[in-house]
Write a protein that holds these residues in place. Sequence first.
Motif, PDB file in Angstrom:
ATOM      1  N   ARG A 580       0.817  -1.206   0.000  1.00  0.00           N
ATOM      2  CA  ARG A 580       0.000   0.000   0.000  1.00  0.00           C
ATOM      3  C   ARG A 580       0.858   1.267   0.000  1.00  0.00           C
ATOM      4  NH1 ARG A 580      -2.351   0.050   5.171  1.00  0.00           N
ATOM      5  NH2 ARG A 580      -0.842  -1.532   5.758  1.00  0.00           N
ATOM      6  N   ASN A 581       0.287   2.326  -0.607  1.00  0.00           N
ATOM      7  CA  ASN A 581       0.833   3.676  -0.511  1.00  0.00           C
ATOM      8  C   ASN A 581       2.284   3.765  -0.955  1.00  0.00           C
ATOM      9  OD1 ASN A 581      -1.663   4.469   0.592  1.00  0.00           O
ATOM     10  ND2 ASN A 581      -0.986   3.937   2.658  1.00  0.00           N
ATOM     11  N   ASN A 582       2.555   3.238  -2.134  1.00  0.00           N
ATOM     12  CA  ASN A 582       3.816   3.466  -2.808  1.00  0.00           C
ATOM     13  C   ASN A 582       3.518   4.212  -4.109  1.00  0.00           C
ATOM     14  OD1 ASN A 582       6.289   2.055  -1.468  1.00  0.00           O
ATOM     15  ND2 ASN A 582       4.602   0.621  -1.177  1.00  0.00           N
ATOM     16  N   ARG A 583       4.405   4.129  -5.057  1.00  0.00           N
ATOM     17  CA  ARG A 583       4.186   4.765  -6.355  1.00  0.00           C
ATOM     18  C   ARG A 583       4.317   3.737  -7.477  1.00  0.00           C
ATOM     19  NH1 ARG A 583       7.968   9.830  -6.781  1.00  0.00           N
ATOM     20  NH2 ARG A 583       9.441   8.486  -5.710  1.00  0.00           N
ATOM     21  N   LEU A 584       3.849   2.540  -7.197  1.00  0.00           N
ATOM     22  CA  LEU A 584       3.929   1.473  -8.176  1.00  0.00           C
ATOM     23  C   LEU A 584       2.969   1.742  -9.324  1.00  0.00           C
ATOM     24  CD1 LEU A 584       3.981  -1.458  -5.630  1.00  0.00           C
ATOM     25  CD2 LEU A 584       5.923  -0.582  -6.920  1.00  0.00           C
ATOM     26  N   SER A 585       3.370   1.325 -10.508  1.00  0.00           N
ATOM     27  CA  SER A 585       2.556   1.572 -11.702  1.00  0.00           C
ATOM     28  C   SER A 585       2.474   0.299 -12.526  1.00  0.00           C
ATOM     29  CB  SER A 585       3.164   2.719 -12.515  1.00  0.00           C
ATOM     30  OG  SER A 585       4.489   2.405 -12.905  1.00  0.00           O
ATOM     31  N   GLY A 586       1.833   0.418 -13.705  1.00  0.00           N
ATOM     32  CA  GLY A 586       1.698  -0.738 -14.586  1.00  0.00           C
ATOM     33  C   GLY A 586       0.487  -1.569 -14.234  1.00  0.00           C
ATOM     34  N   ASN A 587       0.412  -2.745 -14.841  1.00  0.00           N
ATOM     35  CA  ASN A 587      -0.712  -3.650 -14.620  1.00  0.00           C
ATOM     36  C   ASN A 587      -0.484  -4.509 -13.387  1.00  0.00           C
ATOM     37  OD1 ASN A 587      -1.831  -2.647 -16.960  1.00  0.00           O
ATOM     38  ND2 ASN A 587      -1.056  -4.323 -18.236  1.00  0.00           N
ATOM     39  N   ILE A 588      -1.555  -5.060 -12.865  1.00  0.00           N
ATOM     40  CA  ILE A 588      -1.434  -6.058 -11.803  1.00  0.00           C
ATOM     41  C   ILE A 588      -0.869  -7.328 -12.430  1.00  0.00           C
ATOM     42  CG2 ILE A 588      -2.688  -7.433 -10.122  1.00  0.00           C
ATOM     43  CD1 ILE A 588      -4.741  -5.250  -9.966  1.00  0.00           C
ATOM     44  N   PRO A 589       0.170  -7.917 -11.842  1.00  0.00           N
ATOM     45  CA  PRO A 589       0.732  -9.150 -12.416  1.00  0.00           C
ATOM     46  C   PRO A 589      -0.304 -10.260 -12.453  1.00  0.00           C
ATOM     47  CG  PRO A 589       2.159  -8.228 -10.725  1.00  0.00           C
ATOM     48  CD  PRO A 589       0.876  -7.478 -10.658  1.00  0.00           C
ATOM     49  N   ARG A 590      -0.003 -11.283 -13.236  1.00  0.00           N
ATOM     50  CA  ARG A 590      -0.963 -12.360 -13.430  1.00  0.00           C
ATOM     51  C   ARG A 590      -0.809 -13.467 -12.400  1.00  0.00           C
ATOM     52  NH1 ARG A 590      -4.046 -11.383 -17.556  1.00  0.00           N
ATOM     53  NH2 ARG A 590      -3.364  -9.899 -19.110  1.00  0.00           N
ATOM     54  N   PHE A 591      -0.103 -13.159 -11.310  1.00  0.00           N
ATOM     55  CA  PHE A 591      -0.091 -13.997 -10.110  1.00  0.00           C
ATOM     56  C   PHE A 591       0.502 -15.390 -10.304  1.00  0.00           C
ATOM     57  CE2 PHE A 591      -3.026 -10.726  -9.160  1.00  0.00           C
ATOM     58  CZ  PHE A 591      -2.970 -10.543  -7.797  1.00  0.00           C
ATOM     59  N   MET A 592       0.860 -15.740 -11.509  1.00  0.00           N
ATOM     60  CA  MET A 592       1.464 -17.047 -11.770  1.00  0.00           C
ATOM     61  C   MET A 592       0.688 -18.138 -11.012  1.00  0.00           C
ATOM     62  SD  MET A 592       5.484 -16.090 -11.814  1.00  0.00           S
ATOM     63  CE  MET A 592       5.930 -17.707 -12.396  1.00  0.00           C
ATOM     64  N   SER A 593       1.401 -19.011 -10.319  1.00  0.00           N
ATOM     65  CA  SER A 593       0.744 -20.063  -9.535  1.00  0.00           C
ATOM     66  C   SER A 593       0.902 -19.713  -8.065  1.00  0.00           C
ATOM     67  CB  SER A 593       1.375 -21.431  -9.823  1.00  0.00           C
ATOM     68  OG  SER A 593       0.815 -22.422  -9.002  1.00  0.00           O
ATOM     69  N   THR A 594      -0.123 -19.135  -7.479  1.00  0.00           N
ATOM     70  CA  THR A 594      -0.032 -18.657  -6.105  1.00  0.00           C
ATOM     71  C   THR A 594      -1.192 -19.188  -5.277  1.00  0.00           C
ATOM     72  OG1 THR A 594       0.774 -16.643  -7.155  1.00  0.00           O
ATOM     73  CG2 THR A 594       0.528 -16.584  -4.773  1.00  0.00           C
ATOM     74  N   PRO A 595      -1.280 -20.493  -5.088  1.00  0.00           N
ATOM     75  CA  PRO A 595      -2.445 -21.041  -4.383  1.00  0.00           C
ATOM     76  C   PRO A 595      -2.476 -20.694  -2.902  1.00  0.00           C
ATOM     77  CG  PRO A 595      -0.821 -22.749  -4.766  1.00  0.00           C
ATOM     78  CD  PRO A 595      -0.319 -21.535  -5.485  1.00  0.00           C
ATOM     79  N   SER A 596      -1.333 -20.252  -2.346  1.00  0.00           N
ATOM     80  CA  SER A 596      -1.274 -20.075  -0.901  1.00  0.00           C
ATOM     81  C   SER A 596      -1.648 -18.683  -0.438  1.00  0.00           C
ATOM     82  CB  SER A 596       0.156 -20.381  -0.414  1.00  0.00           C
ATOM     83  OG  SER A 596       1.075 -19.485  -1.020  1.00  0.00           O
ATOM     84  N   ILE A 597      -1.802 -17.725  -1.347  1.00  0.00           N
ATOM     85  CA  ILE A 597      -1.958 -16.340  -0.918  1.00  0.00           C
ATOM     86  C   ILE A 597      -3.322 -16.105  -0.282  1.00  0.00           C
ATOM     87  CG2 ILE A 597      -2.818 -15.435  -3.121  1.00  0.00           C
ATOM     88  CD1 ILE A 597      -0.912 -13.021  -2.603  1.00  0.00           C
ATOM     89  N   ASP A 598      -3.329 -15.404   0.848  1.00  0.00           N
ATOM     90  CA  ASP A 598      -4.547 -15.134   1.594  1.00  0.00           C
ATOM     91  C   ASP A 598      -4.915 -13.659   1.598  1.00  0.00           C
ATOM     92  OD1 ASP A 598      -4.731 -17.760   2.161  1.00  0.00           O
ATOM     93  OD2 ASP A 598      -4.146 -17.635   4.246  1.00  0.00           O
TER      94      ASP A 598
END
Length: 898
Positions: A580-598
């Motif tokens: 949160r609250n940075n200056r990141l830009s571009g598209n949201i990545p396509r998350f690859m294989s991330t079954p564990s993220i909550d």
Amino acid sequence: DIHPDIARGWRTTSRRSCCSWRRVKCDLNNKRVTGLFLGDLYPSGYSNTLPILNLTFLYPFEELQSLNLSMSSLGGWFDQTQGYKSHERFRHLEILDLSYNFFNRSVFLLLNEVVSLKTLFLGGNYIEGGFPVKELINLKNLELLDLKLNNISGHLPGKELTKLKKLKALDLSENLLSGSLQMTGKLEQLQELQVSQNRFIGEIPHCFSRFSKLRVLDLSSNHLSGKVPSFISNFKSMEYLSLHDNNFEGLFSLDLISELTELKVLKLSSKSSLLQVVETSVSSTGLKSQLRSLTLSNCNLSNIPGFLRYQKELRILDLSSNTLSGPVPTWLLKNNTKLQVLLLQNNSFNTLTLPRLHKLQFLDLSANNFNHQLPKDFGLMLPRLRHLNLSNNEFHGNMPSSVDTMEYFEFMDLSYNNFSGKLPRDLFTGCYSLKWLKLSHNSFTGPVVPRSSDVTSLMTLIMDNNMFTGKITNKLRNLRLLTVIDLSNNFLTGTIPRWLGGFFLDILRISNNRLHGVIPPSLFNIPYLWLLDLSGNLLSGTLPLRSDSDYGYILDLHNNNLTGSVPDTLWKGLVLLDLRNNRLSGNIPRFMSTPSIDVVLLRGNNLTGKIPKELCGLRTLRMLDLSHNMLSESIPSCLSNLSGDGGNDPDWYPANMFSNFMDVYTEVYYESLLVSERFGLDYSVDFRVQVEFAVKQRYDSYMRGTLNQMFGLDLSSNELSGEIPEELGDLKRVRSLNLSRNSLSGSIPGRFSNLKSIESLDVSFNKLHGAIPSQLTMLQSLVVFNVSYNNLSGVIPQGKQFNTFGENSYLGNVLLCGSPTNKSCGTTMSSGEKGEEEEDDKTGLIDVVVLWMSLGSTYVTVLIGFMVFMCFNSPWRRAWFCLVDALIDRIKYLLGVI
């Protein structure tokens, strides 16, 4: 495949008699093997499948009396020659230890026929169901039976054990037994009974009074209630009595144990806080026994029991969680020169004066009212101390320099005090056995590590919320065994050194300091890193790539100045992401294989493009915050696949990573057939993962257990368009759904009535039209409902939760009527009249558009006319410029006066 230590030992002595081999015992006369001690037979992680023991291996040992196969990961055994008639080969076997393997009930098919057995250890296996009565019925000579740490359920055996007439010791602790403690059978020969850590309820029944020969009775960690029975005074042979961690209440007089001359260990405590320990005559006469261990925790003691003045042999003393006050009694420490453990936490002691205690190893004085400085000779008074906990007091002043002479120190917790000043110069070199150091929430200053060397054992360094300054220097680099580093909320400066990536860290927190520069890529390649928190600094640059790893981790980098896009490799193994609250830009990545993220928190950046459909595959996601970005296009309907179940530990704690992370034990102070008692502590890192998420129009923090209860989606303040997908109504566990401040159109889906857990629903500041679905009144958990500033029309539904919403929930919808607005909906209309009203609504909308267009054209016309007028050289033009010049001079004059 045998253990390397055994194999090497047997090979080097293979030319001699096997009686000289390690783990082999022989009869001194006939040289026949009588004992095989093959515990821990296979190395850890030896195979993906459980080994099965071939019983023919034991055929040559016809005189075998003792066999130990514990901790060998055995899943069973077989005999292709004689089947389960192999018992005929073991007619002399008396002691069998199969503990800590993977045996199930089938193991009894053979054991029930080995009638010579006297001692049987089966603890730590997978024996399920009721107590194995029929399976043990033939073991008439059995004297000791250990079935602890299995899954045995049902009631406590009573009559079933009467046929085991020689049984002296029974251990059923750490199972699933329940009900009352009734034992109706005649077991007068029973000397030791352990049933701790089960689910027994009710009072201790009177039938226990018949067990007059009991030497060991352990009923701890159950749900027993009522009063402690008076018949315990009849246990004249009692040596070990443990009743702690139950729900006892009422008065318990220490006079009941005054005549128990053999008593060595007494443990008594109550979870109910309704147990009152009192003493009458025993306070002046003392006990007739000399205790080695005494636990009277949470027993409402307001004074130190008087009988302790006559005790001289104490090794363990636990008087924690009472209301004891005043100074710590020095007479108690001087009388018991063999004291190894002193636990006085959670009392109201206020003064600490220590004599020299040569034997003391564990000292816990946490959560008291001490408010003075530690004695300068503190380290000299406790030369063999290994564990010190002084947390949650008001100690102040410097840490005594004598602390750096405590070479046996392994654990020190001084957190939540008022200590100040610099750390002793030789703290990390003199205390070379120190493994765990926690100094958080004090006012320590100076460098984090004043001086260090390679000769160190430090594994956990927790120093958050102090006033440490300076850079992270190479002095920290020498502490190569560190796996946990928490330096958050200090005043550290400089950059993050690259060599930190060479540590085998589990946790790294350096948040809320003054660090700057880029994040070293090496930090993202630490193989077993669970938590990386660098938030609240001045870090800049782009996010590094992360190496391929299946290991789950938490990444918190919010409130920095990071730029660029979020790399795809970052998502691999993620459990929680906070950028949160940075200056990141571009598209949201396509998350690859991330079954564990909550949890994914990307609020307050400059992300563009559409929400990737790959998000829909994160079925365990429980928090998604993409608000305050520039995301566009429609909301993917497949977001309904998010279950909110959470794929990780419900308390946000790595399941087995830090249990038994470090343990410290004393030597054994009591032994019996079943008990080998020593005091020990296991340490685990209790780090807090805090997540902020907007619910009910405010940001709340969620930690540990509350995180498990939360499921929310926040897509507000973006540029999303299109209709709200009906499928979002299938998110039955969602508690907060915020789609406000977008350009969403269409109507509010009627399927939102399926959001049974919803507490906050916000679709304000969009372009929604149509009526508010009346089915939404069925949402009984709804607390916040906001549809303001849309184009909604019709009657506002009423009933249940909707009766609690005020007018602010509906502002900016000129065509809504009914309570709580002041607009009346009029009488009931026919279908024709409704059609005419809908046509009027459309006409009204068109009139608003025409009004704004006319105002705009008028403004443009006047502006062009004024500019043309200024092109002509006329007195009016000169007068205008004079007026402007006079106004400028007046403003300059006023500013000069100010």
